[in-house]
Design an enzyme around this catalytic site. Structure first.
Site, PDB file in Angstrom:
ATOM      1  N   LYS A   1      -8.762  -1.400   3.382  1.00  0.00           N
ATOM      2  CA  LYS A   1      -9.907  -1.929   4.150  1.00  0.00           C
ATOM      3  C   LYS A   1     -10.885  -0.766   4.357  1.00  0.00           C
ATOM      4  O   LYS A   1     -12.101  -0.903   4.232  1.00  0.00           O
ATOM      5  CB  LYS A   1      -9.438  -2.489   5.500  1.00  0.00           C
ATOM      6  CG  LYS A   1      -8.326  -3.567   5.392  1.00  0.00           C
ATOM      7  CD  LYS A   1      -7.905  -4.091   6.763  1.00  0.00           C
ATOM      8  CE  LYS A   1      -6.458  -4.589   6.864  1.00  0.00           C
ATOM      9  NZ  LYS A   1      -6.087  -5.784   6.185  1.00  0.00           N
TER      10      LYS A   1
ATOM     11  N   HIS B   1       4.348  -6.017  -1.110  1.00  0.00           N
ATOM     12  CA  HIS B   1       3.190  -5.290  -0.594  1.00  0.00           C
ATOM     13  C   HIS B   1       3.456  -3.788  -0.674  1.00  0.00           C
ATOM     14  O   HIS B   1       4.322  -3.267   0.036  1.00  0.00           O
ATOM     15  CB  HIS B   1       3.025  -5.716   0.872  1.00  0.00           C
ATOM     16  CG  HIS B   1       1.911  -5.059   1.585  1.00  0.00           C
ATOM     17  ND1 HIS B   1       0.594  -5.379   1.360  1.00  0.00           N
ATOM     18  CD2 HIS B   1       1.897  -4.104   2.548  1.00  0.00           C
ATOM     19  CE1 HIS B   1      -0.173  -4.665   2.161  1.00  0.00           C
ATOM     20  NE2 HIS B   1       0.594  -3.877   2.888  1.00  0.00           N
TER      21      HIS B   1
ATOM     22  N   TRP C   1       0.545 -12.766   2.488  1.00  0.00           N
ATOM     23  CA  TRP C   1      -0.139 -12.368   3.732  1.00  0.00           C
ATOM     24  C   TRP C   1      -1.553 -11.846   3.430  1.00  0.00           C
ATOM     25  O   TRP C   1      -2.486 -12.043   4.196  1.00  0.00           O
ATOM     26  CB  TRP C   1       0.724 -11.300   4.406  1.00  0.00           C
ATOM     27  CG  TRP C   1       0.332 -10.744   5.721  1.00  0.00           C
ATOM     28  CD1 TRP C   1       0.014  -9.442   5.978  1.00  0.00           C
ATOM     29  CD2 TRP C   1       0.271 -11.414   6.989  1.00  0.00           C
ATOM     30  NE1 TRP C   1      -0.243  -9.267   7.314  1.00  0.00           N
ATOM     31  CE2 TRP C   1      -0.092 -10.467   7.955  1.00  0.00           C
ATOM     32  CE3 TRP C   1       0.485 -12.741   7.379  1.00  0.00           C
ATOM     33  CZ2 TRP C   1      -0.248 -10.778   9.305  1.00  0.00           C
ATOM     34  CZ3 TRP C   1       0.329 -13.057   8.732  1.00  0.00           C
ATOM     35  CH2 TRP C   1      -0.032 -12.089   9.670  1.00  0.00           C
TER      36      TRP C   1
ATOM     37  N   SER D   1      -3.837  -1.367   1.655  1.00  0.00           N
ATOM     38  CA  SER D   1      -3.672  -2.190   2.839  1.00  0.00           C
ATOM     39  C   SER D   1      -4.701  -1.821   3.910  1.00  0.00           C
ATOM     40  O   SER D   1      -5.898  -1.891   3.640  1.00  0.00           O
ATOM     41  CB  SER D   1      -2.239  -2.065   3.337  1.00  0.00           C
ATOM     42  OG  SER D   1      -1.867  -3.242   3.981  1.00  0.00           O
TER      43      SER D   1
HETATM   44  C1  GCU Z   1      -0.216  -5.440   8.579  1.00  0.00           C
HETATM   45  C2  GCU Z   1      -1.602  -6.014   8.779  1.00  0.00           C
HETATM   46  C3  GCU Z   1      -2.416  -6.002   7.491  1.00  0.00           C
HETATM   47  C4  GCU Z   1      -2.396  -4.626   6.880  1.00  0.00           C
HETATM   48  C5  GCU Z   1      -0.974  -4.143   6.726  1.00  0.00           C
HETATM   49  C6  GCU Z   1      -0.831  -2.705   6.222  1.00  0.00           C
HETATM   50  O1  GCU Z   1       0.555  -6.289   7.771  1.00  0.00           O
HETATM   51  O2  GCU Z   1      -1.458  -7.313   9.281  1.00  0.00           O
HETATM   52  O3  GCU Z   1      -3.747  -6.403   7.731  1.00  0.00           O
HETATM   53  O4  GCU Z   1      -3.088  -4.652   5.662  1.00  0.00           O
HETATM   54  O5  GCU Z   1      -0.314  -4.177   7.987  1.00  0.00           O
HETATM   55  O6  GCU Z   1      -1.706  -1.892   6.478  1.00  0.00           O
HETATM   56  O7  GCU Z   1       0.188  -2.427   5.583  1.00  0.00           O
END
Ligand code: GCU
Length: 392
Positions: free
Chosen positions: A235, A373, A322, A231
């Site tokens: 990134k 997720h 998402w 997540s």
């Molecule tokens: C939020 C955010 C995402 C990210 C996520 C996470 O949902 O909007 O961009 O990837 O948190 O880090 O779990």
């Protein structure tokens, strides 16, 4: 489901965001992606030499200036000390090292606390998976009293790989009020600049400092380091591997918006939302692209391209719309032509594979796990298959 509800909640409480999420494929707007193999001056890139000399540096600079921010140029010194070592960890299967990595600049410093398990049965130096941990510290418990699917250390050790982790908060707290109380104290000029790095850049920088340590550890093969993130951590793992070519391979798990998913599809999370909720992740310039994806000089397939020809694994989860699974798959597919410049043929099918149909093979690997997720044993099992596919 929880994330959808949360997203709707944020939408209704946010003052600056004006567009609702789209989860309907038929409402994805038509878009034109920036051409990865054409230079800013319009020259076609047909070979690896032009890619490396011209186009790759150009793309890297565009990502720095518009999204992740410029990275620190240098530091004064780095040192490490082993704060705990146990050669009989995990019932004798592993050697545990807890390492404090200290980096200094202008008499300021950060301390990265690394947890590292090395398989005892492996002869010679071990390849290593290093996790950029964005979740609770208990997920990477050195004592192993707490075990977590998020970092299934025993399983990775049994497969013959070393496994390591550090926590993002050692580099930059994950809060908009305090993110500057870490690496950025050492680089005030980056904090002030509109194109300076923020938290995600700081986390990626931390992964590189861990790699610096691996180069000094005789039990680790520093040429075989796989950087892993989930997540927001995914990134950061992408950005780490994109700009530090010493990372041999990258795993980006459910990284979504401003990770492995194409921005121009405007599916699930969008740039305006991520900048609104997490203004401390990306540089100030990125805010110009709120509700304005098509003006970006890059899209995320170009970030994946920067990792070529090194192996990359992107994942999704079926209920995690998402993070736009289709947009992630397409970003991978649009990066294939850069791998092809190196004679590396992607084995990914033309259309996204079904749920729980993994393609865990180098150079480009992908799966969409059934469920929410998260990062789980299912994912790690495939990361190990992936590492084996390139003989690590
Ligand atoms: C939020 C955010 C995402 C990210 C996520 C996470 O949902 O909007 O961009 O990837 O948190 O880090 O779990």
């Amino acid at each position: 489901m929880l994330r959808t509800v949360l997203a709707l909640f944020l939408f209704t409480t946010s003052s600056t965001v004006t567009i609702a999420q789209n989860y309907d494929e038929s409402k994805v707007p038509s878009y034109v992606l920036p051409e990865v193999l054409k230079t800013v001056s319009g020259k076609e890139v047909r070979d690896r030499k032009t890619w490396e000399a011209t186009r790759r540096p150009e793309i890297l600079r565009l990502f720095e200036d518009h999204i992740y921010g410029r990275m620190p140029a240098a530091f004064d010194s780095i040192s490490h000390s082993i704060t705990n070592e146990n050669r009989k960890a995990m019932g004798g299967n592993a050697t545990l090292k807890e390492v404090a990595i200290l980096v200094y600049k202008n008499s300021k410093s950060v301390r990265i606390n690394l947890v590292l398990f090395i398989p005892n049965k492996r002869k010679g130096k071990s390849p290593v998976f290093v996790l950029i941990n964005n979740r609770g510290q208990e997920n990477t418990d050195a004592t192993r009293q707490t075990k977590s699917e998020f970092w299934p250390a025993e399983m990775v050790i049994d497969s013959g790989y070393a496994i390591a982790a550090f926590h993002v908060s050692d580099l930059a707290p994950d809060k908009k009020e305090t993110y500057m109380n870490g690496v950025l104290r050492m680089y005030p000029e980056l904090l002030e600049a509109d194109n300076g790095m923020k938290a995600i850049g700081a986390w990626a920088w931390g992964a590189s400092r861990v790699l610096d340590y691996f180069e000094k550890d005789a039990q680790i093969d520093a040429k075989k380091v796989i950087v892993v993130g989930h997540s927001r951590g995914g990134k950061a793992s992408l950005w780490a591997a994109a700009q530090d070519q010493r990372f041999a391979a990258c795993v980006t798990n459910c990284s979504g918006n401003t990770g492995a998913a194409l921005a121009r599809r405007q599916f699930g999370e969008r740039i305006a939302r991520i900048n609104d909720t997490f203004p401390h992740w990306f540089n100030n310039n990125y805010k110009k692209f709120n509700n304005n994806e098509n003006e970006l000089p890059v899209d995320q397939h170009m970030l994946i391209s920067l990792i070529a020809p090194r192996p990359i694994y992107a994942t999704n989860a079926s209920k995690d719309l998402w993070a736009d699974p289709t947009g992630t798959y397409l970003a991978m597919k649009h990066a294939e032509k850069v791998y092809a410049l190196y004679g590396k043929k992607s084995k990914l099918p033309a259309t996204p594979p079904g749920i729980n149909q993994p393609f865990p093979k180098a150079p480009m690997a992908y799966h969409n796990r059934e469920g929410e997720h998260n990062m789980k044993v299912y994912d790690w099992t495939n990361f190990i298959r992936f590492a084996k596919s390139f003989n690590f």
